[in-house]
Scaffold this active site. Structure first.
Site, mmCIF file in Angstrom:
data_model
loop_
_atom_site.group_PDB
_atom_site.id
_atom_site.type_symbol
_atom_site.label_atom_id
_atom_site.label_comp_id
_atom_site.label_asym_id
_atom_site.label_seq_id
_atom_site.Cartn_x
_atom_site.Cartn_y
_atom_site.Cartn_z
ATOM 1 N N ASP A 66 0.820 -1.211 0.000
ATOM 2 C CA ASP A 66 0.000 0.000 0.000
ATOM 3 C C ASP A 66 0.852 1.259 0.000
ATOM 4 O OD1 ASP A 66 0.938 -0.400 2.583
ATOM 5 O OD2 ASP A 66 -1.025 -0.833 3.426
ATOM 6 N N ASP A 135 -7.901 -2.182 14.154
ATOM 7 C CA ASP A 135 -9.306 -2.357 13.734
ATOM 8 C C ASP A 135 -9.474 -3.573 12.813
ATOM 9 O OD1 ASP A 135 -8.205 -1.511 11.353
ATOM 10 O OD2 ASP A 135 -9.481 0.262 11.119
ATOM 11 N N HIS A 137 -7.658 -4.269 10.053
ATOM 12 C CA HIS A 137 -7.316 -4.109 8.630
ATOM 13 C C HIS A 137 -6.024 -4.830 8.267
ATOM 14 C CE1 HIS A 137 -4.944 -0.336 9.837
ATOM 15 N NE2 HIS A 137 -4.099 -0.942 9.039
ATOM 16 N N GLU A 142 -9.748 -1.320 5.149
ATOM 17 C CA GLU A 142 -10.447 -1.011 6.396
ATOM 18 C C GLU A 142 -11.725 -1.847 6.509
ATOM 19 O OE1 GLU A 142 -8.926 0.444 8.591
ATOM 20 O OE2 GLU A 142 -8.227 2.469 8.143
HETATM 21 C C1 GLP Z 1 -0.414 0.029 8.692
HETATM 22 C C2 GLP Z 1 -0.213 -0.672 7.346
HETATM 23 C C3 GLP Z 1 -0.475 -2.134 7.479
HETATM 24 C C4 GLP Z 1 -0.010 -2.550 8.847
HETATM 25 C C5 GLP Z 1 -0.928 -1.982 9.903
HETATM 26 C C6 GLP Z 1 -0.395 -2.143 11.304
HETATM 27 O O1 GLP Z 1 -0.814 1.308 8.642
HETATM 28 N N1 GLP Z 1 -0.898 -0.167 6.212
HETATM 29 O O2 GLP Z 1 0.165 -2.840 6.437
HETATM 30 O O3 GLP Z 1 -0.010 -3.947 8.970
HETATM 31 O O4 GLP Z 1 -1.265 -0.655 9.594
HETATM 32 O O5 GLP Z 1 0.632 -1.240 11.558
HETATM 33 P P1 GLP Z 1 1.775 -1.501 12.606
HETATM 34 O O6 GLP Z 1 2.538 -2.672 12.100
HETATM 35 O O7 GLP Z 1 2.614 -0.259 12.611
HETATM 36 O O8 GLP Z 1 1.122 -1.782 13.897
#
Ligand code: GLP
Length: 259
Positions: A66, A135, A137, A142
């Site tokens: 992403d 959440d 995702h 989302e």
């Molecule tokens: C992010 C990314 C995801 C990631 C998730 C958790 O914003 N887009 O790919 O797995 O949210 O983030 P983190 O690993 O910093 O907890």
């Protein structure tokens, strides 16, 4: 179902996944990696240079999950910058072979379609690294995202914007939109490796792995995939009803099975 491996530390999880990725690349130098950003994959990326010592990575290809929309790719928190800094440079990958969705061009929808075409032209993703949002995702899909979704623009929830505010100077600087591989795209990768660490991820992990299959929890889409490895620490595993079974299965895993 997914194999769930509960490790004592994040570094142990990182080493486990990095060793597997290294053996994949050693056997198949043109491996296509699906790359995640955020804090979660950092232990894997830290362990990879050591695991890959002596292995030719010049033909490894990569596709990020992403990217933020409207953020200059040169911004230090663009996912283009993060992937370059945390993956391409330390691992010595060939920069032209590692792609990130285009969130800054004039026609993002067209670029999203082209991204899908590029993944297909590469033969699909061999191993997709995933984190999970609080959440539920995955990527930036989302709650409410279709299980059939492809790479496209998504609006972030306020919760995700707040979660990611730590990467920016001011919470208002977090973009509202992203372009993300869809759940349908992610499910086409041949092997999903989902990581989660810390108590803040416990409910999302339990909902994704043991709850109902629902767009309410996009991570539950992994239940549809035939080859999923989940690597979590004790804190992220805290709400898993079948944790004892996962530990039992891992203790009794035959050596020949691999990840
Ligand atoms: C992010 C990314 C995801 C990631 C998730 C958790 O914003 N887009 O790919 O797995 O949210 O983030 P983190 O690993 O910093 O907890």
């Amino acid at each position: 179902m997914a194999e769930v491996i509960i490790t004592p530390t994040r570094d142990a999880a990182g080493a486990l996944v990095a060793d597997h990725i290294a053996s994949l690349i050693a056997a198949q130098p043109e491996t296509v990696l699906g790359l995640a950003t955020g804090s979660t994959p950092e232990p894997v990326y830290r362990a990879l240079p050591g695991a890959l010592a002596g292995i030719d990575v010049s033909r490894v290809r990569g596709f990020a999950l992403d990217e933020y929309v409207g953020l200059d790719p040169a911004h230090p928190e663009s996912y283009r910058s993060v992937i370059t800094r945390e993956v391409v440079e330390p691992l010595g990958l060939t920069p032209a072979l590692v792609r990130v969705p285009d969130g800054a061009g004039p026609d993002i929808a067209r670029a999203a379609d082209a991204y899908e075409e590029a993944i297909a032209a590469a033969g699909g993703v061999d191993l997709q690294i995933l984190g999970i949002g609080t959440d539920g995702h995955i990527g930036f899909n989302e709650p409410g995202s279709s299980f059939a979704s492809r790479t496209r623009v998504k609006t972030l929830t306020e919760q995700t914007r707040a979660d990611n505010a730590r990467f920016f100077a001011h919470p208002d600087d977090v973009p509202h939109h992203t372009v993300t591989q869809g759940l349908g795209t992610i499910l086409e990768a041949r092997h999903l490796v989902l990581l989660a660490f810390g108590a803040a991820k416990a409910s999302a992990i339990a909902a994704a792995l043991e709850g109902p299959l629902t767009a309410r929890v996009p991570g539950s889409a992994v239940q549809l995939h035939p080859h999923v490895t989940v690597v979590v620490d004790e804190e992220a595993a805290a709400d898993l009803e079948f944790a004892d079974y996962y530990r039992f299965a891992y203790r009794n895993k035959p050596d020949w099975q691999g990840l």
